[in-house]
Scaffold this motif. Structure first.
Motif, mmCIF file in Angstrom:
data_model
loop_
_atom_site.group_PDB
_atom_site.id
_atom_site.type_symbol
_atom_site.label_atom_id
_atom_site.label_comp_id
_atom_site.label_asym_id
_atom_site.label_seq_id
_atom_site.Cartn_x
_atom_site.Cartn_y
_atom_site.Cartn_z
ATOM 1 N N ALA A 1 50.498 60.361 72.577
ATOM 2 C CA ALA A 1 49.542 59.256 72.495
ATOM 3 C C ALA A 1 48.631 59.419 71.282
ATOM 4 O O ALA A 1 48.304 58.446 70.591
ATOM 5 N N ALA A 2 48.201 60.666 70.994
ATOM 6 C CA ALA A 2 47.351 60.894 69.823
ATOM 7 C C ALA A 2 48.097 60.565 68.532
ATOM 8 O O ALA A 2 47.538 59.973 67.595
ATOM 9 N N ALA A 3 49.376 60.944 68.463
ATOM 10 C CA ALA A 3 50.165 60.621 67.268
ATOM 11 C C ALA A 3 50.366 59.117 67.141
ATOM 12 O O ALA A 3 50.384 58.566 66.030
ATOM 13 N N ALA B 1 50.326 59.133 62.798
ATOM 14 C CA ALA B 1 50.420 60.313 61.945
ATOM 15 C C ALA B 1 50.748 61.503 62.842
ATOM 16 O O ALA B 1 50.519 61.465 64.062
ATOM 17 N N PRO B 2 51.275 62.592 62.288
ATOM 18 C CA PRO B 2 51.581 63.770 63.110
ATOM 19 C C PRO B 2 50.298 64.324 63.774
ATOM 20 O O PRO B 2 49.218 64.342 63.177
ATOM 21 N N PHE B 3 50.461 64.792 65.015
ATOM 22 C CA PHE B 3 49.354 65.396 65.760
ATOM 23 C C PHE B 3 49.656 66.884 65.919
ATOM 24 O O PHE B 3 50.723 67.261 66.408
ATOM 25 N N TRP B 4 48.692 67.724 65.463
ATOM 26 C CA TRP B 4 48.868 69.182 65.528
ATOM 27 C C TRP B 4 47.788 69.759 66.436
ATOM 28 O O TRP B 4 46.601 69.595 66.165
ATOM 29 N N CYS B 5 48.214 70.413 67.478
ATOM 30 C CA CYS B 5 47.275 71.087 68.400
ATOM 31 C C CYS B 5 47.515 72.594 68.286
ATOM 32 O O CYS B 5 48.536 73.099 68.759
ATOM 33 N N GLN B 6 46.577 73.325 67.631
ATOM 34 C CA GLN B 6 46.761 74.753 67.410
ATOM 35 C C GLN B 6 46.390 75.595 68.636
ATOM 36 O O GLN B 6 46.881 76.721 68.772
ATOM 37 N N ASP B 7 45.555 75.016 69.510
ATOM 38 C CA ASP B 7 45.150 75.762 70.719
ATOM 39 C C ASP B 7 44.688 74.748 71.743
ATOM 40 O O ASP B 7 43.736 73.988 71.499
ATOM 41 N N PHE B 8 45.391 74.698 72.864
ATOM 42 C CA PHE B 8 45.032 73.734 73.903
ATOM 43 C C PHE B 8 43.597 73.934 74.396
ATOM 44 O O PHE B 8 42.932 72.996 74.832
ATOM 45 N N GLY B 9 43.117 75.177 74.341
ATOM 46 C CA GLY B 9 41.768 75.424 74.821
ATOM 47 C C GLY B 9 40.694 74.877 73.893
ATOM 48 O O GLY B 9 39.534 74.734 74.308
ATOM 49 N N GLN B 10 41.022 74.565 72.667
ATOM 50 C CA GLN B 10 40.028 74.098 71.699
ATOM 51 C C GLN B 10 40.097 72.597 71.439
ATOM 52 O O GLN B 10 39.225 72.053 70.766
ATOM 53 N N VAL B 11 41.118 71.918 71.975
ATOM 54 C CA VAL B 11 41.306 70.487 71.710
ATOM 55 C C VAL B 11 41.022 69.716 72.983
ATOM 56 O O VAL B 11 41.565 70.052 74.057
ATOM 57 N N PRO B 12 40.204 68.679 72.907
ATOM 58 C CA PRO B 12 39.895 67.904 74.132
ATOM 59 C C PRO B 12 41.070 67.022 74.536
ATOM 60 O O PRO B 12 41.396 66.044 73.860
ATOM 61 N N PRO C 1 50.097 75.410 57.858
ATOM 62 C CA PRO C 1 50.532 74.354 56.914
ATOM 63 C C PRO C 1 52.019 74.408 56.562
ATOM 64 O O PRO C 1 52.660 73.366 56.430
ATOM 65 N N GLU C 2 52.582 75.625 56.375
ATOM 66 C CA GLU C 2 54.004 75.706 56.052
ATOM 67 C C GLU C 2 54.861 75.189 57.193
ATOM 68 O O GLU C 2 55.844 74.457 56.992
ATOM 69 N N VAL C 3 54.487 75.572 58.427
ATOM 70 C CA VAL C 3 55.246 75.102 59.597
ATOM 71 C C VAL C 3 55.105 73.594 59.745
ATOM 72 O O VAL C 3 56.067 72.883 60.057
ATOM 73 N N GLN C 4 53.909 73.086 59.505
ATOM 74 C CA GLN C 4 53.707 71.634 59.582
ATOM 75 C C GLN C 4 54.597 70.906 58.570
ATOM 76 O O GLN C 4 55.198 69.876 58.880
ATOM 77 N N ALA C 5 54.692 71.479 57.347
ATOM 78 C CA ALA C 5 55.540 70.846 56.328
ATOM 79 C C ALA C 5 57.002 70.836 56.758
ATOM 80 O O ALA C 5 57.722 69.843 56.552
ATOM 81 N N LEU C 6 57.447 71.954 57.396
ATOM 82 C CA LEU C 6 58.834 72.005 57.836
ATOM 83 C C LEU C 6 59.103 70.994 58.942
ATOM 84 O O LEU C 6 60.131 70.297 58.930
ATOM 85 N N PHE C 7 58.202 70.883 59.912
ATOM 86 C CA PHE C 7 58.416 69.907 60.989
ATOM 87 C C PHE C 7 58.332 68.470 60.448
ATOM 88 O O PHE C 7 59.076 67.591 60.896
ATOM 89 N N SER C 8 57.439 68.243 59.484
ATOM 90 C CA SER C 8 57.365 66.898 58.884
ATOM 91 C C SER C 8 58.666 66.562 58.157
ATOM 92 O O SER C 8 59.177 65.431 58.235
#
Length: 931
Positions: free
Chosen positions: A395-397, A402-413, A457-464
């Motif tokens: 839903a966020a994406a 745009a791509p949605f990146w959540c690095q830690d579920f505990g830090q993202v509402p 960032p490198e992983v994000q570029a690969l998934f993109s």
């Protein structure tokens, strides 16, 4: 350990030594080259010496050869010596090629008079070779003197040879000839040749020997200089070696070991070769510092290796994704392969792909791989923010596109629902990338990881990039589907008619060829029918092409209903249809034709119009009428054409007579194409005679009639070739030619001082419908110089009534240009008075079918009288054609007919004979005298 290595430039002393070495090397090289040059000068001097002596010797030898040949011939009388004497002279004077190796023994080797011991070379006079050999002017003057003396001696020898030639074996003549070659004067002449040669030989010997000696002294000096400077160079090189060791800080071997150790990656300290205190600015010290720095780099590389391995897994996943794009045959297979690659090669815990429903905003997973895959089936997923399940990564994406990146579920509402799922499954990070198709979001590519900060960032570029590859694959799938649809459409268009859906010509040909092969193999009959709608063009012209197309579509449906199993109907184009009836003989073809015509006869409802149409059908049978498609089509077309000519709305079988008529028609058309340029067409003229008016019984006009004679067919009737010209479209150029010939002849008669007359020229229906006709007639009149009042264009009644409004328009255009019109064959059509009143005509020509029997048939008399009276009431003139008897002429005069033409006065004649008729101007006695 950090070594304090300074960055001082190399000592100037070492650089000076290097430059001194280069200078010494240069001087040594120059000395060596000078030595080589002096040696080459010695060789050149020796070669010049040898070449000069050779040419001098050849001059001497040629004089001796001439003496020997002359004496031998005088003594023996052998003509061989006479020929060789002349050949020696010719070679020396350059009149014949010089033999190769001529300076060596030559004439003593000649045994066979017909053969020479060596191959010929270039023809060069000996005196030219002497001039090119580098002799001094004095030497060359002496050699020229010797050559001149030798030429004078040849005069004496030639006299002796001549005495031997003419004296034969006469002893006195032989004695005199010998005396000439052996006396004191001969020897003095010989000595005059040899003396300059001897002087030149001595001069050349002294000069060349002196040159060789001087050059040898120079060579010794160059050799000594080379040796001295070579010793200097060796000394400088030794000093440079000492200075190089000081610059390197160690020996070259030790430095090589250090470089090899560094190349192997051995970064251990301290180094095996210690750096001396006095070598802190050496290369060895620089290597020690480099080793220290490389050790630091190696540590950094080790730290980055773990991170690179993680990226390597994702690159492997990307590679698998690209391979899946190449291998996958559809979207489902692609999505499954990508999810499996991300989990198995990329180290993700879960990966899935979902498809978005744009109406309900629900996301339906279509592929997935990894742990807790059952979560996708249990939990509804949405992108609607009003719903609890619509607040996840997808839903966020969707909201940001745009791509949605959540690095830690505990830090993202996120919603409590998604947080519970992440805690239960052990996920710490997640991502979701929207997938686009045709510019809109159609799905999502999502992945989950058990490690926090997994999407740097490198992983994000690969998934993109992976998502971009998936979108690219989706576009390829779309293009492939479109290509398949296009191929299907092309195949359809290649075999079916786009309007009616019936098979087209290509499929007709394939089907017919198969049917003919089958009929030949089984000995069964086959019928081919050609159907053409009657007056279909009128529907298009009056109601529009859309109505015509609608009629063709409905007709095609009915025609399919009238077919048996295995039969075929195809549309050739326009309103032409072809039927292939397998196993059908004459009876079956007749029944099929009747059934089809009954189907066509039923009314068609097209839009707001109720239409009733008829058709003409031609039938050809196999094998009676042909056993190949081309012949069957031609003969079915010929049969259908006969139905058209007979009145339409019928069917007819092909007959041999049709074939003969078609062949004759084709032959006429082919010959007509070249009739004008071959001069086979000619124009004849039939007089038109006045019966009333101020000059009765005088020629007032002429009708131009076309005649055609060919070497192949002889005279051909206009009744036969005019229709052929109209059908083939040749009537336009032929009609223009006839019009020009008639106008030109009328102008010629006027120029000859003959009485003026009106030239009548017939127009065909095709000519009359040509919009360029008025311009063409005006142009011909202008170019030939004939006033328009002397031209009359005849138009048949049927052509005028086919399109009355068009005829009125065309007549008005011609009338405005001063050109008169008349109606030909009047009475055979259905003219109305209203049309006649609107037609810009001034004369009616009564058809000869009414004139033929007016002396015996009361009905014909009544008709002719009515036409004359009607024309008079409309202010029109009348002319009767086909007048052949005096009774016919008398009746026409009695009815006050204005003009006549026919065999009673004259048949159609050529221009010269017609000119004789014009000279008389009128009848003299019985008209039969002119027949």
């Amino acid at each position: 350990m950090k070594l304090p290595v300074s960055r001082q430039p190399a000592p100037k002393q070492f650089v000076s030594i290097l430059w001194a070495c280069f200078g010494a090397l240069f001087i040594v090289t120059v000395a060596f080259l000078l030595y080589v040059w002096t040696e080459k000068r010695i060789d050149h001097a020796n070669q010049q010496r040898y070449a000069s002596r050779t040419l001098i010797e050849e001059l001497r030898q040629s004089s001796d050869d001439l003496t020997r040949m002359a004496r031998s011939y005088v003594v023996t009388g052998d003509p061989q010596y006479r020929r060789q004497y002349q050949e020696v002279l010719d070679i020396r004077d350059g009149r014949v090629p010089r033999p190769q190796g001529y300076d060596n023994v030559y004439w003593d080797l000649v045994v066979d008079p017909a053969k020479r011991p060596r191959q010929p070379g270039a023809a060069v006079p000996l005196i030219d070779l002497l001039r090119q050999a580098g002799f001094t002017p004095g030497e060359l003057r002496l050699l020229t003197q010797a050559k001149d003396e030798s030429d004078r001696l040849t005069g004496i020898e030639n006299k002796a040879l001549a005495m031997r030639d003419f004296g034969g074996d006469d002893p006195d003549a032989l004695a005199a000839a010998r005396a000439m070659l052996y006396d004191a004067s001969y020897h003095r002449a010989k000595a005059a040749i040899m003396l300059p040669i001897a002087q030149v030989t001595e001069s050349v010997e002294r000069r060349t020997l002196h040159a060789v000696e001087n050059t040898a002294l120079q060579a010794n000096g160059a050799r000594l200089g080379f040796i001295l400077f070579a010793l200097v160079l060796v000394t400088l090189l030794w000093r440079a070696k000492r200075r190089l060791d000081a610059t390197l800080g160690c020996s070259v071997d030790q430095l090589q070991q250090e470089i090899l150790r560094l190349g192997r990656g051995d970064m251990s300290e301290p180094p095996p070769v210690p750096v001396p205190d006095n070598a802190r600015d050496s290369v060895l010290a620089w290597l020690a510092e480099s080793r220290h720095r490389l050790a630091s780099v190696a540590q950094e590389r080790t730290d980055a290796l773990a991170r690179a391995q993680r990226l390597g897994k994702l690159y492997a996943a990307l590679s698998q994704c690209n391979q899946a794009i190449v291998r996958s045959r559809d979207e489902q297979e692609l999505f499954a392969s990508v999810c499996d690659a991300v989990v198995s090669h990329g180290g993700m815990s879960l990966a899935w792909v979902g498809v978005l429903d744009p109406d309900s905003l629900r996301v339906t997973p279509v592929a997935g791989a990894g742990d807790h895959i059952d979560y996708l089936n249990q939990q509804p997923i949405s992108v609607d923010p009003a719903l609890p399940e619509g607040r996840g990564p997808a839903a966020a994406a969707y909201r940001d596109d745009a791509p949605f990146w959540c690095q830690d579920f505990g830090q993202v509402p996120l919603s409590p629902l998604w947080r519970q799922h992440s805690e239960r499954c052990g996920w710490r990070a997640a991502m979701s990338i929207p997938l686009h198709r045709h510019g809109a979001i159609t799905g999502f590519f999502s992945a989950y990881s058990t490690a926090a900060d997994a999407f740097d960032p490198e992983v994000q570029a690969l998934f993109s990039e992976m998502a971009s590859d998936i979108e690219f694959a989706l576009k390829n799938f779309d293009r492939e589907r479109q290509r398949e649809q296009t191929d299907e459409r092309i195949q359809y268009l290649a075999h079916f008619d786009t309007l009616t859906g019936l098979p087209n010509r290509a499929q007709l040909q394939e089907h017919t060829l198969r049917a003919l092969d089958q009929a030949r193999a089984q000995g069964a009959p086959l019928a081919l029918m050609m159907l053409d709608l009657d007056h279909f063009k009128d529907i298009n012209d009056s109601l529009g092409h859309s109505v015509g197309d609608g009629l063709l579509c409905k007709l095609a449906k009915r025609l399919r209903q009238g077919l048996r199993d295995g039969d075929m109907v195809a549309r050739l184009g326009g309103d032409e249809f072809i039927f292939v009836l397998q196993g059908a003989g004459a009876q079956e073809a007749t029944e099929a034709a009747r059934k089809i015509m009954e189907l066509i006869a039923q009314p068609f409802r097209v839009g707001m119009h109720d239409l009733k149409v008829t058709a003409s059908v031609g039938i050809a049978l196999c094998p009676d009428d042909g056993d190949d498609m081309e012949n069957l089509l031609q003969r079915a077309d010929a049969a259908m054409y006969q139905v058209k000519r007979a009145g339409r709305h019928d069917y007819r079988f092909f007959t041999a007579a049709m074939h003969q008529r078609a062949a004759r028609h084709l032959q006429l058309v082919n010959l007509l194409r070249y009739a004008i340029e071959r001069g086979q067409l000619r124009v004849v003229y039939q007089p038109q005679v006045a019966l009333r008016g101020p000059h009765p019984q005088r020629i007032v006009g002429a009708e131009a009639l076309l005649r055609w004679t060919t070497p192949e067919l002889g005279d051909i009737s206009p009744v036969e070739f005019i229709p052929a010209a109209e059908d083939s479209g040749l009537i336009l150029p032929i009609g223009a030619w006839v019009l020009r010939q008639a106008v030109r002849q009328a102008r010629a008669w006027l120029d000859a001082g003959l009485p003026p007359l009106v030239m009548a020229v017939n127009l065909s229906a095709t000519q009359f419908r040509d919009t360029e006709l008025p311009e063409l007639v005006s142009q011909i009149l202008l170019e030939e110089g004939l006033p328009p009042e002397y031209l009359e264009l005849e138009l048949t009644e049927g052509v005028a009534l086919h399109d009355p409004q068009g005829a009125i328009t065309m007549m008005n255009h011609l009338h405005e240009r001063g050109i008169r019109m008349s109606i030909d064959d009047f009475g055979t059509g259905y003219s109305s008075l209203s049309h006649l009143k609107k037609f810009k005509v001034y004369k009616l020509k009564i058809d000869k079918s009414f004139v033929r029997d007016i002396s015996t048939d009361a009905e014909d008399k009544a008709i002719v009288s009515a036409i004359i009276n009607m024309a008079r009431s409309l202010g029109l003139k009348t002319i009767a054609e086909g007048v052949e008897t005096a009774e016919q002429l008398a009746f026409l005069r009695q009815q006050d007919c204005d003009e006549m033409q026919g065999f009673y006065f004259s048949k159609p004649v050529d221009a010269e004979e017609f000119r004789g008729l014009l000279a008389d101007h009128a009848f003299h006695g019985s008209p039969r005298a002119r027949g």
